[in-house]
Motif scaffolding. Structure first.
Motif, PDB file in Angstrom:
ATOM      1  N   GLY A 228       0.805  -1.213   0.000  1.00  0.00           N
ATOM      2  CA  GLY A 228       0.000   0.000   0.000  1.00  0.00           C
ATOM      3  C   GLY A 228       0.837   1.262   0.000  1.00  0.00           C
ATOM      4  O   GLY A 228       0.529   2.229  -0.714  1.00  0.00           O
ATOM      5  N   VAL A 229       1.899   1.268   0.791  1.00  0.00           N
ATOM      6  CA  VAL A 229       2.793   2.422   0.814  1.00  0.00           C
ATOM      7  C   VAL A 229       3.477   2.584  -0.543  1.00  0.00           C
ATOM      8  O   VAL A 229       3.608   3.699  -1.066  1.00  0.00           O
ATOM      9  CB  VAL A 229       3.832   2.281   1.948  1.00  0.00           C
ATOM     10  N   GLU A 230       3.880   1.465  -1.136  1.00  0.00           N
ATOM     11  CA  GLU A 230       4.492   1.515  -2.466  1.00  0.00           C
ATOM     12  C   GLU A 230       3.523   2.110  -3.489  1.00  0.00           C
ATOM     13  O   GLU A 230       3.902   2.947  -4.320  1.00  0.00           O
ATOM     14  CB  GLU A 230       4.919   0.114  -2.897  1.00  0.00           C
ATOM     15  N   TRP A 231       2.266   1.677  -3.433  1.00  0.00           N
ATOM     16  CA  TRP A 231       1.268   2.150  -4.388  1.00  0.00           C
ATOM     17  C   TRP A 231       0.984   3.637  -4.182  1.00  0.00           C
ATOM     18  O   TRP A 231       0.872   4.402  -5.148  1.00  0.00           O
ATOM     19  CB  TRP A 231      -0.028   1.344  -4.238  1.00  0.00           C
ATOM     20  N   ALA A 232       0.875   4.066  -2.933  1.00  0.00           N
ATOM     21  CA  ALA A 232       0.627   5.480  -2.642  1.00  0.00           C
ATOM     22  C   ALA A 232       1.779   6.341  -3.144  1.00  0.00           C
ATOM     23  O   ALA A 232       1.566   7.436  -3.683  1.00  0.00           O
ATOM     24  CB  ALA A 232       0.429   5.678  -1.143  1.00  0.00           C
ATOM     25  N   THR A 233       3.003   5.849  -2.993  1.00  0.00           N
ATOM     26  CA  THR A 233       4.168   6.581  -3.481  1.00  0.00           C
ATOM     27  C   THR A 233       4.135   6.697  -5.002  1.00  0.00           C
ATOM     28  O   THR A 233       4.361   7.776  -5.569  1.00  0.00           O
ATOM     29  CB  THR A 233       5.463   5.880  -3.030  1.00  0.00           C
ATOM     30  N   ALA A 234       3.827   5.587  -5.664  1.00  0.00           N
ATOM     31  CA  ALA A 234       3.781   5.585  -7.127  1.00  0.00           C
ATOM     32  C   ALA A 234       2.652   6.440  -7.672  1.00  0.00           C
ATOM     33  O   ALA A 234       2.723   6.927  -8.807  1.00  0.00           O
ATOM     34  CB  ALA A 234       3.628   4.152  -7.639  1.00  0.00           C
ATOM     35  N   ASN A 235       1.608   6.657  -6.865  1.00  0.00           N
ATOM     36  CA  ASN A 235       0.452   7.429  -7.315  1.00  0.00           C
ATOM     37  C   ASN A 235       0.436   8.845  -6.746  1.00  0.00           C
ATOM     38  O   ASN A 235      -0.613   9.466  -6.624  1.00  0.00           O
ATOM     39  CB  ASN A 235      -0.836   6.678  -6.986  1.00  0.00           C
ATOM     40  N   HIS A 236       1.614   9.329  -6.396  1.00  0.00           N
ATOM     41  CA  HIS A 236       1.856  10.748  -6.149  1.00  0.00           C
ATOM     42  C   HIS A 236       1.114  11.312  -4.935  1.00  0.00           C
ATOM     43  O   HIS A 236       0.648  12.462  -4.958  1.00  0.00           O
ATOM     44  CB  HIS A 236       1.516  11.570  -7.391  1.00  0.00           C
ATOM     45  N   ALA A 237       1.031  10.525  -3.872  1.00  0.00           N
ATOM     46  CA  ALA A 237       0.495  11.076  -2.629  1.00  0.00           C
ATOM     47  C   ALA A 237       1.454  12.137  -2.092  1.00  0.00           C
ATOM     48  O   ALA A 237       2.675  12.041  -2.255  1.00  0.00           O
ATOM     49  CB  ALA A 237       0.308   9.970  -1.595  1.00  0.00           C
ATOM     50  N   ASP A 238       0.904  13.164  -1.478  1.00  0.00           N
ATOM     51  CA  ASP A 238       1.716  14.190  -0.821  1.00  0.00           C
ATOM     52  C   ASP A 238       1.949  13.855   0.651  1.00  0.00           C
ATOM     53  O   ASP A 238       2.955  14.253   1.245  1.00  0.00           O
ATOM     54  CB  ASP A 238       1.019  15.546  -0.917  1.00  0.00           C
TER      55      ASP A 238
ATOM     56  N   VAL B 268       8.639   2.444   3.223  1.00  0.00           N
ATOM     57  CA  VAL B 268       8.531   3.686   3.992  1.00  0.00           C
ATOM     58  C   VAL B 268       9.694   4.614   3.670  1.00  0.00           C
ATOM     59  O   VAL B 268       9.508   5.818   3.461  1.00  0.00           O
ATOM     60  CB  VAL B 268       8.468   3.368   5.497  1.00  0.00           C
ATOM     61  N   ARG B 269      10.895   4.066   3.613  1.00  0.00           N
ATOM     62  CA  ARG B 269      12.064   4.892   3.311  1.00  0.00           C
ATOM     63  C   ARG B 269      11.996   5.460   1.894  1.00  0.00           C
ATOM     64  O   ARG B 269      12.391   6.609   1.653  1.00  0.00           O
ATOM     65  CB  ARG B 269      13.339   4.081   3.521  1.00  0.00           C
ATOM     66  N   ALA B 270      11.459   4.683   0.970  1.00  0.00           N
ATOM     67  CA  ALA B 270      11.304   5.172  -0.406  1.00  0.00           C
ATOM     68  C   ALA B 270      10.286   6.310  -0.461  1.00  0.00           C
ATOM     69  O   ALA B 270      10.456   7.273  -1.227  1.00  0.00           O
ATOM     70  CB  ALA B 270      10.878   4.031  -1.328  1.00  0.00           C
ATOM     71  N   ALA B 271       9.217   6.204   0.331  1.00  0.00           N
ATOM     72  CA  ALA B 271       8.225   7.279   0.374  1.00  0.00           C
ATOM     73  C   ALA B 271       8.854   8.570   0.896  1.00  0.00           C
ATOM     74  O   ALA B 271       8.614   9.657   0.358  1.00  0.00           O
ATOM     75  CB  ALA B 271       7.047   6.865   1.247  1.00  0.00           C
ATOM     76  N   ILE B 272       9.657   8.458   1.933  1.00  0.00           N
ATOM     77  CA  ILE B 272      10.329   9.629   2.488  1.00  0.00           C
ATOM     78  C   ILE B 272      11.279  10.234   1.455  1.00  0.00           C
ATOM     79  O   ILE B 272      11.329  11.454   1.271  1.00  0.00           O
ATOM     80  CB  ILE B 272      11.068   9.256   3.782  1.00  0.00           C
ATOM     81  N   GLU B 273      12.022   9.366   0.755  1.00  0.00           N
ATOM     82  CA  GLU B 273      12.938   9.842  -0.276  1.00  0.00           C
ATOM     83  C   GLU B 273      12.191  10.510  -1.422  1.00  0.00           C
ATOM     84  O   GLU B 273      12.732  11.378  -2.114  1.00  0.00           O
ATOM     85  CB  GLU B 273      13.774   8.668  -0.815  1.00  0.00           C
ATOM     86  N   ALA B 274      10.925  10.124  -1.626  1.00  0.00           N
ATOM     87  CA  ALA B 274      10.106  10.702  -2.693  1.00  0.00           C
ATOM     88  C   ALA B 274       9.424  11.999  -2.269  1.00  0.00           C
ATOM     89  O   ALA B 274       8.513  12.474  -2.948  1.00  0.00           O
ATOM     90  CB  ALA B 274       9.067   9.681  -3.158  1.00  0.00           C
ATOM     91  N   ASN B 275       9.844  12.560  -1.139  1.00  0.00           N
ATOM     92  CA  ASN B 275       9.325  13.844  -0.661  1.00  0.00           C
ATOM     93  C   ASN B 275       7.878  13.748  -0.201  1.00  0.00           C
ATOM     94  O   ASN B 275       7.085  14.677  -0.360  1.00  0.00           O
ATOM     95  CB  ASN B 275       9.463  14.925  -1.735  1.00  0.00           C
TER      96      ASN B 275
END
Length: 369
Positions: free
Chosen positions: A140-150, A168-175
């Motif tokens: 879910g976190v991966e999908w949210a990151t790929a779909n441009h959640a802020d 989680v770390r990838a989401a943080i790195e993705a701002n």
């Protein structure tokens, strides 16, 4: 090892749905949302309402509700568990979505969220009334990151699996601002994952007096606290529900992050976290502590204060006065701190001293029941 990281539990005591025709309906629920006045939301919404911001809610299902209509984007169901009992749906995901982005029903009716012009991106990672999977949360976190959640709001505690840590770390790195529940007593003995991850905003809870809620876990990872007791919001079937737990506090802080991202669209995620913690109202012992973190969120200050950016040294700054989040004892100081890359007032020196917030090392994976 796999057995140690397989479980996912919601950080909320079970919310009880209230039928529209009985105790609480659209005309009463706004008055029951005590946290709105506590956070001075009327003044806050004159400054920002979260427009243009997408908040992913990694949780149970988000049901259609009049108070959320138009604010919920098409999402995804990632659950891999067995079919759920459709006769007993869970309010949890809808409760969280309403706390973030409910817009009510006009003329002061219906539930109101912290960021009523933000959009909720539903990411179903937990079946109704069943324990979820850490791998589903990771997906879910991966999908949210790929779909441009802020912002990603995670009102649950999981095992720190390798995949979840990477997600989680990838989401943080993705701002992306990742906000997570610290966990509830007595189920959790310390701050759970992903709240314990470096860079995640770890949220504890307060009661109606502004004091630490009895259900809120404590620990060195706590960043901020927010209202967590008897919090009303949207539920399934057009109803309303109330819940107590750090889940509700987390959704409120996620809404706060949406307000900041809307007002300061070019502000990096770590600076959004900085604003939340640097403007928090200090509680407990002076400075950061394991119960309140850097204090109770102050939304007006987070949106208006002149907050030096991370790594910047300047002569001491007088924090703005705010009436939000006062408790019954009037024991409210204006000392400020910050979470992810903390800021502290140097004792007697008059200069801001910068340091990393997190403790060395990470706790071992554990089951959260």
């Amino acid at each position: 090892m796999a057995a140690l990281v397989a479980s996912l539990s919601l950080a909320l005591t079970t919310p009880q749905p209230v039928a529209l025709s009985t105790t609480v309906g659209p005309s009463q629920v706004r008055r029951e949302q005590w946290h709105l006045q506590y956070l001075d939301i009327a003044k806050v919404h004159q400054i920002s309402q979260g427009a243009g911001v997408i908040v992913a809610v990694a949780d149970t299902r988000v049901f259609d509700h009049p108070d959320l209509r138009g604010n919920v984007l098409p999402g995804i169901d990632i659950t891999t568990s067995s079919p759920v009992n459709r006769q007993a749906p869970s309010s949890h995901g809808t409760l969280m979505a309403g706390l973030i982005a409910a817009h009510g029903q006009g003329k002061g009716g219906g539930a109101l969220g912290i960021a009523p012009r933000a959009k909720v991106l539903p990411v179903r990672v937990q079946p109704d009334l069943q324990q979820g999977s850490t791998e589903d949360l990771a997906a879910g976190v991966e999908w949210a990151t790929a779909n441009h959640a802020d912002v990603i709001s995670i009102s649950s505690v999981a095992g720190a699996s390798v995949r979840l840590q990477q997600a989680v770390r990838a989401a943080i790195e993705a701002n992306i601002v990742v906000v997570a529940a610290a966990g509830n007593r007595p189920e959790d003995s310390g701050v759970g994952y992903p709240a314990s991850e470096q860079g995640v905003v770890a949220v504890g809870g307060t009661d109606k007096t502004g004091r630490l809620a009895s259900i809120s876990v404590t620990g060195p990872e706590i960043d901020v606290v927010a209202p967590a007791a008897d919090i009303y919001s949207t539920s399934y079937g057009g109803k309303y529900a109330k819940g107590t737990g750090t889940s509700s506090a987390t959704a409120i802080v996620a809404g706060a992050a949406a307000l900041i991202r809307s007002k300061y669209p070019d502000l990096p995620a770590q600076e959004v976290a900085h604003r939340l913690t640097a403007t928090a109202i200090d509680k407990g012992p002076p400075g950061r502590d394991d119960e309140y973190g850097y204090g109770v969120i102050d939304l007006v200050a987070a949106l208006t204060a002149d907050v030096p950016p991370l790594g910047f040294e300047t002569p001491s700054v007088t924090a703005p006065t705010s009436t939000a989040a006062h408790d019954s004892s009037d024991d409210n100081s204006t000392a400020r701190g910050l979470a992810t890359l903390g800021v502290l007032l140097a004792a007697g020196g008059g200069y801001l001293v910068w340091r990393r917030r997190r403790r060395a090392g990470n706790p071992p994976p554990r089951i959260s029941r």
